[in-house]
Design a protein around this motif. Structure first.
Motif, PDB file in Angstrom:
ATOM      1  N   ALA A   6      15.651  50.245  19.746  1.00 47.93           N
ATOM      2  CA  ALA A   6      14.883  48.799  20.230  1.00 47.93           C
ATOM      3  C   ALA A   6      14.148  48.427  19.958  1.00 47.93           C
ATOM      4  O   ALA A   6      13.570  48.045  20.248  1.00 47.93           O
ATOM      5  CB  ALA A   6      14.916  49.725  21.721  1.00 47.93           C
ATOM      6  N   GLY A   7      12.980  49.066  19.024  1.00 47.97           N
ATOM      7  CA  GLY A   7      12.377  48.225  18.387  1.00 47.97           C
ATOM      8  C   GLY A   7      12.245  47.318  17.743  1.00 47.97           C
ATOM      9  O   GLY A   7      11.800  46.673  16.472  1.00 47.97           O
ATOM     10  N   VAL A  11      18.799  44.962  16.566  1.00 51.92           N
ATOM     11  CA  VAL A  11      19.590  45.907  17.796  1.00 51.92           C
ATOM     12  C   VAL A  11      19.922  44.824  18.803  1.00 51.92           C
ATOM     13  O   VAL A  11      21.300  44.921  19.505  1.00 51.92           O
ATOM     14  CB  VAL A  11      19.333  46.836  18.091  1.00 51.92           C
ATOM     15  CG1 VAL A  11      19.765  47.626  19.342  1.00 51.92           C
ATOM     16  CG2 VAL A  11      18.629  47.977  16.534  1.00 51.92           C
ATOM     17  N   TRP A  12      18.902  44.543  19.339  1.00 49.64           N
ATOM     18  CA  TRP A  12      18.971  43.438  20.318  1.00 49.64           C
ATOM     19  C   TRP A  12      20.320  42.239  19.942  1.00 49.64           C
ATOM     20  O   TRP A  12      20.770  42.053  20.776  1.00 49.64           O
ATOM     21  CB  TRP A  12      18.166  42.699  20.570  1.00 49.64           C
ATOM     22  CG  TRP A  12      16.662  43.364  21.463  1.00 49.64           C
ATOM     23  CD1 TRP A  12      16.142  44.670  20.702  1.00 49.64           C
ATOM     24  CD2 TRP A  12      16.541  44.770  22.582  1.00 49.64           C
ATOM     25  NE1 TRP A  12      15.032  45.545  21.620  1.00 49.64           N
ATOM     26  CE2 TRP A  12      15.850  45.671  22.958  1.00 49.64           C
ATOM     27  CE3 TRP A  12      17.474  44.095  23.809  1.00 49.64           C
ATOM     28  CZ2 TRP A  12      15.577  46.435  24.031  1.00 49.64           C
ATOM     29  CZ3 TRP A  12      17.757  45.137  24.941  1.00 49.64           C
ATOM     30  CH2 TRP A  12      15.784  46.112  24.909  1.00 49.64           C
ATOM     31  N   MET A  59       9.071  43.742  10.399  1.00 47.06           N
ATOM     32  CA  MET A  59       8.854  44.261  10.895  1.00 47.06           C
ATOM     33  C   MET A  59       7.901  43.919  11.953  1.00 47.06           C
ATOM     34  O   MET A  59       6.870  44.106  12.137  1.00 47.06           O
ATOM     35  CB  MET A  59       8.358  46.144  10.251  1.00 47.06           C
ATOM     36  CG  MET A  59       9.767  46.579   9.203  1.00 47.06           C
ATOM     37  SD  MET A  59      11.703  46.131   9.500  1.00 47.06           S
ATOM     38  CE  MET A  59      11.188  47.815  10.717  1.00 47.06           C
ATOM     39  N   PRO A  60       8.496  44.125  12.810  1.00 52.21           N
ATOM     40  CA  PRO A  60       7.843  44.009  14.199  1.00 52.21           C
ATOM     41  C   PRO A  60       6.405  44.940  14.509  1.00 52.21           C
ATOM     42  O   PRO A  60       7.112  46.304  14.527  1.00 52.21           O
ATOM     43  CB  PRO A  60       8.786  44.075  15.824  1.00 52.21           C
ATOM     44  CG  PRO A  60       9.883  44.306  14.916  1.00 52.21           C
ATOM     45  CD  PRO A  60      10.130  43.881  13.269  1.00 52.21           C
ATOM     46  N   ARG A 114       9.592  40.850  24.064  1.00 55.29           N
ATOM     47  CA  ARG A 114       8.894  41.886  23.123  1.00 55.29           C
ATOM     48  C   ARG A 114       8.550  41.683  22.522  1.00 55.29           C
ATOM     49  O   ARG A 114       7.462  42.944  22.136  1.00 55.29           O
ATOM     50  CB  ARG A 114      10.380  42.784  23.838  1.00 55.29           C
ATOM     51  CG  ARG A 114      10.303  43.994  23.326  1.00 55.29           C
ATOM     52  CD  ARG A 114      11.908  44.624  23.112  1.00 55.29           C
ATOM     53  NE  ARG A 114      12.336  45.836  22.654  1.00 55.29           N
ATOM     54  CZ  ARG A 114      11.715  47.085  23.203  1.00 55.29           C
ATOM     55  NH1 ARG A 114      10.931  47.144  24.613  1.00 55.29           N
ATOM     56  NH2 ARG A 114      12.048  47.926  22.729  1.00 55.29           N
ATOM     57  N   PHE A 115       8.719  40.900  21.513  1.00 58.06           N
ATOM     58  CA  PHE A 115       8.112  40.587  20.149  1.00 58.06           C
ATOM     59  C   PHE A 115       7.109  39.713  19.991  1.00 58.06           C
ATOM     60  O   PHE A 115       6.061  40.107  18.922  1.00 58.06           O
ATOM     61  CB  PHE A 115       9.688  40.860  18.874  1.00 58.06           C
ATOM     62  CG  PHE A 115      10.401  41.629  19.110  1.00 58.06           C
ATOM     63  CD1 PHE A 115      10.053  43.190  19.016  1.00 58.06           C
ATOM     64  CD2 PHE A 115      11.611  41.439  20.247  1.00 58.06           C
ATOM     65  CE1 PHE A 115      11.191  43.547  18.906  1.00 58.06           C
ATOM     66  CE2 PHE A 115      12.969  42.850  19.497  1.00 58.06           C
ATOM     67  CZ  PHE A 115      12.234  43.812  19.028  1.00 58.06           C
TER      68      PHE A 115
END
Length: 142
Positions: A6-7, A11-12, A59-60, A114-115
């Motif tokens: 989810a991070g 994927v989102w 990378m977030p 989210r990010f």
């Protein structure tokens, strides 16, 4: 494992693309062939922009090693996320699923909340006034 996945923004992207494709099949709408071609161009543009890499982390949540302001970062503070949004819109057109375009603004909102907002806080803490100057000159999306 699920929390780690989810991070990851890709994927989102896959989830939203799947949801948009399903919606496009549930609500079939006519789409001119030219718009499907435009969709393919958007997919190509999104992929090309995603492939651009600076010499810092992508990378977030990780602390960046450098404040990148060159290349596509001259036009957008978040060109890779912008590329993901362009890619999603292009996929919906290329798949002849225009009803799925409603997922695009929802995906952009998720990315921002989210990010992006978290990453901007990390970058601001790392680069201070240099980031403030950059932020005043370059918009978040375009």
């Amino acid at each position: 494992m699920i929390a780690r996945l989810a991070g990851l923004p890709p994927v989102w992207l896959a989830l939203f693309a799947s949801a948009g494709a399903v919606l496009g099949r549930l609500v079939p709408l006519d789409l001119p062939a030219a718009l499907r071609g435009l969709g393919l161009l958007l997919v190509a543009a999104g992929l090309a922009l995603t492939m651009w890499r600076a010499r810092t982390t992508v990378m977030p949540g990780r602390r960046p090693e450098a404040l990148v302001t060159a290349g596509p970062f001259r036009f957008s503070r978040n060109p890779i996320y912008l590329a993901d949004v362009i890619l999603l819109a292009g996929l919906m057109l290329a798949l002849a699923a225009p009803a799925g375009l409603v997922t695009v603004p929802a995906f952009a909102l998720l990315l921002q909340r989210r990010f992006i907002l978290r990453e901007e806080a990390v970058i601001a803490a790392a680069f201070g006034s240099a980031y403030d100057r950059y932020r005043m000159q370059v918009r978040r999306w375009i």
